[in-house]
Design an enzyme around this catalytic site. Structure first.
Site, PDB file in Angstrom:
ATOM      1  N   ASP A   1      29.302  21.393  36.290  1.00 31.66           N
ATOM      2  CA  ASP A   1      28.296  20.450  35.802  1.00 31.66           C
ATOM      3  C   ASP A   1      27.232  21.105  34.936  1.00 31.66           C
ATOM      4  O   ASP A   1      26.115  20.611  34.835  1.00 31.66           O
ATOM      5  CB  ASP A   1      27.651  19.715  36.997  1.00 31.66           C
ATOM      6  CG  ASP A   1      27.043  20.668  38.017  1.00 31.66           C
ATOM      7  OD1 ASP A   1      27.094  21.886  37.801  1.00 31.66           O
ATOM      8  OD2 ASP A   1      26.504  20.182  39.025  1.00 31.66           O
TER       9      ASP A   1
ATOM     10  N   GLU B   1      16.863  20.694  36.160  1.00 35.69           N
ATOM     11  CA  GLU B   1      17.139  19.590  35.233  1.00 35.69           C
ATOM     12  C   GLU B   1      16.249  18.378  35.504  1.00 35.69           C
ATOM     13  O   GLU B   1      15.894  18.108  36.656  1.00 35.69           O
ATOM     14  CB  GLU B   1      18.607  19.162  35.387  1.00 35.69           C
ATOM     15  CG  GLU B   1      19.564  20.263  35.011  1.00 35.69           C
ATOM     16  CD  GLU B   1      20.982  20.041  35.528  1.00 35.69           C
ATOM     17  OE1 GLU B   1      21.913  20.458  34.828  1.00 35.69           O
ATOM     18  OE2 GLU B   1      21.159  19.477  36.623  1.00 35.69           O
TER      19      GLU B   1
HETATM   20  N1  LIG Z   1      28.775  16.091  39.743  1.00 34.40           N
HETATM   21  C1  LIG Z   1      27.713  15.829  40.444  1.00 34.40           C
HETATM   22  O1  LIG Z   1      27.167  14.727  40.381  1.00 34.40           O
HETATM   23  C2  LIG Z   1      27.190  16.848  41.398  1.00 34.40           C
HETATM   24  C3  LIG Z   1      26.229  16.484  42.357  1.00 34.40           C
HETATM   25  C4  LIG Z   1      25.813  17.437  43.275  1.00 34.40           C
HETATM   26  C5  LIG Z   1      26.304  18.731  43.215  1.00 34.40           C
HETATM   27  N2  LIG Z   1      27.202  19.059  42.233  1.00 34.40           N
HETATM   28  C6  LIG Z   1      27.767  20.410  42.163  1.00 34.40           C
HETATM   29  O2  LIG Z   1      28.681  20.524  43.242  1.00 34.40           O
HETATM   30  C7  LIG Z   1      28.810  21.891  43.605  1.00 34.40           C
HETATM   31  C8  LIG Z   1      28.741  22.045  45.097  1.00 34.40           C
HETATM   32  O3  LIG Z   1      27.433  21.761  45.549  1.00 34.40           O
HETATM   33  P1  LIG Z   1      27.022  22.094  47.047  1.00 34.40           P
HETATM   34  O4  LIG Z   1      25.648  21.574  47.214  1.00 34.40           O
HETATM   35  O5  LIG Z   1      28.096  21.649  47.986  1.00 34.40           O
HETATM   36  O6  LIG Z   1      27.023  23.683  46.964  1.00 34.40           O
HETATM   37  P2  LIG Z   1      27.234  24.733  48.174  1.00 34.40           P
HETATM   38  O7  LIG Z   1      26.810  26.036  47.627  1.00 34.40           O
HETATM   39  O8  LIG Z   1      26.600  24.224  49.405  1.00 34.40           O
HETATM   40  O9  LIG Z   1      28.830  24.733  48.397  1.00 34.40           O
HETATM   41  C9  LIG Z   1      29.719  25.240  47.458  1.00 34.40           C
HETATM   42  C10 LIG Z   1      30.916  25.822  48.185  1.00 34.40           C
HETATM   43  O10 LIG Z   1      31.882  26.236  47.215  1.00 34.40           O
HETATM   44  C11 LIG Z   1      32.531  27.380  47.739  1.00 34.40           C
HETATM   45  N3  LIG Z   1      33.245  28.081  46.688  1.00 34.40           N
HETATM   46  C12 LIG Z   1      32.730  28.820  45.667  1.00 34.40           C
HETATM   47  N4  LIG Z   1      33.734  29.312  44.909  1.00 34.40           N
HETATM   48  C13 LIG Z   1      34.888  28.851  45.444  1.00 34.40           C
HETATM   49  C14 LIG Z   1      36.257  29.005  45.091  1.00 34.40           C
HETATM   50  N5  LIG Z   1      36.627  29.744  44.050  1.00 34.40           N
HETATM   51  N6  LIG Z   1      37.192  28.370  45.842  1.00 34.40           N
HETATM   52  C15 LIG Z   1      36.828  27.626  46.931  1.00 34.40           C
HETATM   53  N7  LIG Z   1      35.533  27.475  47.308  1.00 34.40           N
HETATM   54  C16 LIG Z   1      34.579  28.063  46.572  1.00 34.40           C
HETATM   55  C17 LIG Z   1      31.381  28.174  48.365  1.00 34.40           C
HETATM   56  O11 LIG Z   1      31.854  29.139  49.301  1.00 34.40           O
HETATM   57  C18 LIG Z   1      30.569  27.058  49.011  1.00 34.40           C
HETATM   58  O12 LIG Z   1      30.911  26.868  50.359  1.00 34.40           O
HETATM   59  C19 LIG Z   1      27.717  22.624  42.845  1.00 34.40           C
HETATM   60  O13 LIG Z   1      28.307  23.302  41.756  1.00 34.40           O
HETATM   61  C20 LIG Z   1      26.795  21.541  42.365  1.00 34.40           C
HETATM   62  O14 LIG Z   1      26.131  21.895  41.182  1.00 34.40           O
HETATM   63  C21 LIG Z   1      27.651  18.152  41.342  1.00 34.40           C
END
Ligand SMILES: NC(=O)c1ccc[n+]([C@@H]2O[C@H](COP(=O)([O-])OP(=O)(O)OC[C@H]3O[C@@H](n4cnc5c(N)ncnc54)[C@H](O)[C@@H]3O)[C@@H](O)[C@H]2O)c1
Length: 362
Positions: A230, A56
């Protein structure tokens, strides 16, 4: 020359200030920018999707400064030893169009996301909130934990992740901070973590309409900080939660959230409020202690604008100087771009130097 902040420099700057204080300062910057919402040129981000993720571009400008962020989201990356989210960005001077700063934004995205979450919770969660469930314990989770402990006064954190190693990692990292007033509880299920919590933060990664939170888990008065959903087709909340009669939904920028947020599951006319209206006092963040408040966060370019400007200032104010890179040519005659190029090539030939392009062995 253009200022340059790499990952090591951000580590240095954040360590000097302290992660909690960094996020507190960033939250102040972000709030100040949201309070002048109408001054910004805004657009939903430009997303290029593939089967496994998204790349993005996120621009924002207040007429003086312009910024953009490049960010990806690839939930399957961690299985290959790579981050789910990486990012970098540029801050530019609108008057000349010249870039001022090229910066890493992977750490910074985690810091700004948590700062934004805490800022929203400050005007949406019940003031007495002390217990938070943190569902999804990956790369973003420590930042959320620290921001909510420091800025909201969370004193009990309930952890759950489908990957127990991720929860272990989060617990270990938080224990290293020796926050004597933070009680950490590892839970066996999301339902167990959520039961009785004041705030529920979901920050999971899966490219699907996941049902991380289901209607029976939600209790009156809860604040839901929904961070992980997101993208189109990537959500965390059961739609019935959004449709609760006692639910209030706040978003960052409505046109983008309609595409990417939890509210993509609702009809386009479903009422939501932008966080800028809540921060300015034009709309309430919560009506009473029994309302369920939902911050449907997707990440908006304005927050990265604030973060880049804050980093630019912090980096320049540091006493140890700052790095710069030759991203833009500096010419005696700005119309003689070719002459400068030819001169550089000729000089290198005369000096017996190889051309600047690096040869990579096959
Ligand atoms: N809203 C925002 O501004 C923003 C900013 C950054 C990241 N994000 C989003 O946040 C999310 C997390 O990012 P990250 O960098 O920590 O990713 P990451 O992959 O490091 O961590 C995600 C975690 O979620 C866990 N997970 C997956 N499915 C699950 C479930 N059903 N129940 C419980 N845990 C589960 C995984 O095992 C993993 O440990 C991503 O989807 C990312 O796109 C959003």
């Amino acid at each position: 020359m253009v200022d340059y902040i790499g990952t090591e420099r951000v580590q240095e700057l954040v360590t000097r200030v302290g992660a909690a204080s960094f996020m507190a300062a960033l939250a102040t910057e972000i709030e100040a920018d949201y309070l002048r919402w109408s001054e910004f040129t805004k657009s939903p981000r430009h997303a290029t999707h593939s089967n496994v993720g998204v790349i993005e571009l996120m621009p924002a400008s207040d007429g003086q400064l312009y910024s953009f962020k490049y960010v990806n989201g690839h939930p399957k990356n961690t299985a290959r030893g790579l981050l789910t989210v990486t990012a970098f960005g540029v801050l530019s001077d609108v008057a000349t169009g010249y870039p001022l700063l090229l910066s890493e934004l992977t750490y910074t995205t985690a810091l700004r996301t948590a700062a934004m979450s805490a800022l929203a919770a400050r005007v949406m969660a019940r003031r007495s909130s002390r217990v938070m469930a943190l569902i999804g314990n990956g790369a973003q989770s420590e930042f959320q934990a620290i921001a909510f402990h420091h800025l909201l006064g969370i004193r009990e954190l309930r952890l759950f992740d489908t990957d127990p190693a991720a929860s272990c990692k989060l617990e270990r990292n938080l224990q290293r901070l020796a926050l004597s007033d933070l009680h950490i509880v590892r839970c066996a299920t999301t339902a167990e973590a959520v039961r009785g919590a004041d705030i529920v933060t979901t920050v999971t990664a899966d490219k699907c309409n996941a049902l991380i939170l289901t209607p029976e888990m939600i209790e009156p008065g809860m604040h839901i900080n929904a961070v992980g959903g997101d993208c189109p087709g990537k959500t965390e909340l059961h739609p019935h939660i959004l449709r609760r009669a006692d639910a209030r939904i706040i978003v960052e920028y409505e046109p983008q959230s309609r595409i990417e947020g939890e509210i993509q599951q609702l009809e386009p006319s479903f009422p939501v409020t932008e966080i800028s209206a809540v921060l300015s006092g034009a709309a309430p963040g919560r009506a009473d202690d029994r309302e369920v408040t939902i911050f449907d966060s997707v990440g908006f370019a304005l927050t990265d604008f604030s973060a880049l400007r804050y980093l630019y200032r912090l980096n320049r104010e540091a006493r140890d100087g700052h790095a710069a890179i030759d991203l833009v040519p500096e010419l005696e005659d700005p119309k003689d771009l070719f002459g400068a190029l030819a001169e550089e090539a000729q000089l290198r030939r005369c000096a017996g130097l190889r051309p600047l392009r690096q040869e990579v062995p096959a």
